[in-house]
Design a protein around this motif. Structure first.
Motif, PDB file in Angstrom:
ATOM      1  N   THR A  66      13.199  -2.292 -15.276  1.00 28.63           N
ATOM      2  CA  THR A  66      12.524  -3.501 -14.505  1.00 28.63           C
ATOM      3  C   THR A  66      13.183  -4.271 -13.661  1.00 28.63           C
ATOM      4  N   LEU A  67      14.409  -4.584 -14.308  1.00 28.76           N
ATOM      5  CA  LEU A  67      15.207  -5.469 -13.367  1.00 28.76           C
ATOM      6  C   LEU A  67      15.598  -4.998 -11.958  1.00 28.76           C
ATOM      7  N   VAL A  68      16.105  -3.733 -12.143  1.00 29.73           N
ATOM      8  CA  VAL A  68      16.346  -3.193 -10.951  1.00 29.73           C
ATOM      9  C   VAL A  68      15.113  -3.021  -9.936  1.00 29.73           C
ATOM     10  N   MET A  69      14.031  -2.624 -10.402  1.00 30.29           N
ATOM     11  CA  MET A  69      12.985  -2.719  -9.524  1.00 30.29           C
ATOM     12  C   MET A  69      12.612  -3.917  -8.956  1.00 30.29           C
ATOM     13  N   LEU A  70      12.654  -4.963  -9.757  1.00 29.65           N
ATOM     14  CA  LEU A  70      12.459  -6.364  -9.367  1.00 29.65           C
ATOM     15  C   LEU A  70      13.211  -6.611  -8.215  1.00 29.65           C
ATOM     16  N   ILE A  71      14.604  -6.568  -8.210  1.00 24.82           N
ATOM     17  CA  ILE A  71      15.525  -7.176  -7.261  1.00 24.82           C
ATOM     18  C   ILE A  71      15.621  -6.296  -6.082  1.00 24.82           C
ATOM     19  N   HIS A  72      14.841  -4.925  -5.992  1.00 23.76           N
ATOM     20  CA  HIS A  72      14.469  -4.149  -4.953  1.00 23.76           C
ATOM     21  C   HIS A  72      13.108  -4.805  -4.306  1.00 23.76           C
ATOM     22  N   ASP A  73      12.145  -4.982  -4.973  1.00 23.37           N
ATOM     23  CA  ASP A  73      11.065  -5.392  -4.555  1.00 23.37           C
ATOM     24  C   ASP A  73      11.070  -6.876  -3.825  1.00 23.37           C
ATOM     25  N   ALA A  74      11.966  -7.866  -4.256  1.00 19.91           N
ATOM     26  CA  ALA A  74      12.043  -9.037  -3.829  1.00 19.91           C
ATOM     27  C   ALA A  74      12.155  -9.132  -2.130  1.00 19.91           C
ATOM     28  N   SER A  75      12.994  -8.387  -1.807  1.00 24.23           N
ATOM     29  CA  SER A  75      13.132  -8.308  -0.286  1.00 24.23           C
ATOM     30  C   SER A  75      12.177  -7.606   0.465  1.00 24.23           C
ATOM     31  N   ASP A  76      11.542  -6.611  -0.188  1.00 22.17           N
ATOM     32  CA  ASP A  76      10.622  -5.644   0.288  1.00 22.17           C
ATOM     33  C   ASP A  76       9.297  -6.587   0.772  1.00 22.17           C
ATOM     34  N   ILE A  77       8.772  -7.650  -0.127  1.00 21.23           N
ATOM     35  CA  ILE A  77       7.674  -8.263   0.162  1.00 21.23           C
ATOM     36  C   ILE A  77       7.974  -8.983   1.510  1.00 21.23           C
ATOM     37  N   LEU A  78       9.096  -9.617   1.594  1.00 22.21           N
ATOM     38  CA  LEU A  78       9.389 -10.491   3.045  1.00 22.21           C
ATOM     39  C   LEU A  78       9.121  -9.277   4.203  1.00 22.21           C
ATOM     40  N   LEU A  79       9.693  -8.235   3.979  1.00 23.84           N
ATOM     41  CA  LEU A  79       9.676  -7.414   5.156  1.00 23.84           C
ATOM     42  C   LEU A  79       8.084  -6.768   5.307  1.00 23.84           C
ATOM     43  N   GLU A  80       7.464  -6.640   4.440  1.00 27.76           N
ATOM     44  CA  GLU A  80       5.923  -6.349   4.388  1.00 27.76           C
ATOM     45  C   GLU A  80       5.125  -7.422   5.246  1.00 27.76           C
ATOM     46  N   SER A  81       5.638  -8.766   4.848  1.00 29.28           N
ATOM     47  CA  SER A  81       5.082  -9.948   5.532  1.00 29.28           C
ATOM     48  C   SER A  81       5.583 -10.034   7.166  1.00 29.28           C
ATOM     49  N   ALA A  82       6.703  -9.589   7.258  1.00 30.56           N
ATOM     50  CA  ALA A  82       7.146  -9.633   8.556  1.00 30.56           C
ATOM     51  C   ALA A  82       6.399  -8.558   9.535  1.00 30.56           C
ATOM     52  N   LYS A  83       6.070  -7.544   8.788  1.00 25.77           N
ATOM     53  CA  LYS A  83       5.604  -6.560   9.733  1.00 25.77           C
ATOM     54  C   LYS A  83       4.076  -6.938  10.160  1.00 25.77           C
ATOM     55  N   LEU A  84       3.197  -7.543   9.227  1.00 20.84           N
ATOM     56  CA  LEU A  84       1.897  -8.051   9.349  1.00 20.84           C
ATOM     57  C   LEU A  84       1.864  -9.224  10.496  1.00 20.84           C
ATOM     58  N   PHE A  85       2.950 -10.157  10.555  1.00 19.50           N
ATOM     59  CA  PHE A  85       2.951 -11.044  11.813  1.00 19.50           C
ATOM     60  C   PHE A  85       3.326 -10.287  12.848  1.00 19.50           C
ATOM     61  N   ASN A  86       4.329  -9.334  12.894  1.00 19.69           N
ATOM     62  CA  ASN A  86       4.491  -8.546  13.987  1.00 19.69           C
ATOM     63  C   ASN A  86       3.212  -8.006  14.632  1.00 19.69           C
ATOM     64  N   TYR A  87       2.574  -7.392  13.852  1.00 15.83           N
ATOM     65  CA  TYR A  87       1.008  -6.992  14.380  1.00 15.83           C
ATOM     66  C   TYR A  87       0.258  -7.931  15.131  1.00 15.83           C
TER      67      TYR A  87
END
Length: 213
Positions: A66-87
């Motif tokens: 669970t901890l490994v998944m959490l630290i990976h997802d932490a940055s991915d949320i920001l990248l998802e958001s950057a993609k939305l604002f890019n579009y």
């Protein structure tokens, strides 16, 4: 006496189901997607991630999984958001989110992941029982992920350096965000698409129309 094993919470169960479904879909999609420069790295990452999740599930390494998944997802949320604002063509917001994403990526995957999580899985289990196959297998897979993180961190920093020192115009930066994400998931993606190789970065800057689908 039997060791008391931690029980899985309902939230952890669904977290595992969602993550394994997600990475399974990425592995399935990448075989039909356009072959990119980091195709082999994506395959290795997806297989390593699915193997780690499955193994941690089967041997009840739920907490570390669970901890490994959490630290990976932490940055991915920001990248998802950057993609939305890019579009949405909010370039300044997109650029700001990418900077935050890069910082979070470096902290979580190059500091917390190796010096806290891998350290715990590598050192503390041997204090309780002798090393066994699962111990070596699990840690080797974590180290494989770490090497992939270092590879992608190098590419990210290389692009950021070009951006900060004027080799890439600001307009190229949101395009870099999309190229990062369109390859798949950041954990699984090489930032340097053909549009961002050495020649195209200097001689073929994208225009605003390049951001349209």
């Amino acid at each position: 006496h039997y060791l008391s094993l931690p029980t899985m919470l309902d939230s952890q169960y669904w977290y595992y189901v969602l993550e394994m479904s997600f990475y399974g879909s990425l592995l399935f999609r990448v075989t039909f997607d356009v072959k990119r420069k980091d195709f082999k790295e994506q395959i290795i990452h997806h297989l390593a991630t699915l193997t780690l999740l499955s193994f941690s599930w089967c041997v009840n390494y739920i907490r570390i999984g669970t901890l490994v998944m959490l630290i990976h997802d932490a940055s991915d949320i920001l990248l998802e958001s950057a993609k939305l604002f890019n579009y949405a063509k909010w370039e300044r917001t997109c650029n700001s989110l990418f900077v935050v994403f890069a910082i979070v990526f470096m902290v979580t995957r190059l500091i917390i992941f190796p010096f806290w999580l891998i350290h715990c899985t590598w050192v503390y289990p041997t204090l309780q029982y002798p090393p066994f196959f699962g111990y070596y297998f699990f840690n080797v897979m974590l180290v494989v992920l770490l090497f992939l993180h270092i590879f992608w961190a190098y590419l990210i920093l290389r692009m950021v350096k070009k951006f900060l020192f004027g080799k890439v115009r600001p307009l190229s930066f949101p395009f870099f965000i999309r190229s990062l994400y369109d390859s798949s998931h950041l954990v699984t993606t090489s930032p340097l698409k053909s549009t961002l190789n050495e020649s195209s970065i200097e001689n073929d800057f994208p225009t605003s129309t390049d951001f349209d689908d």
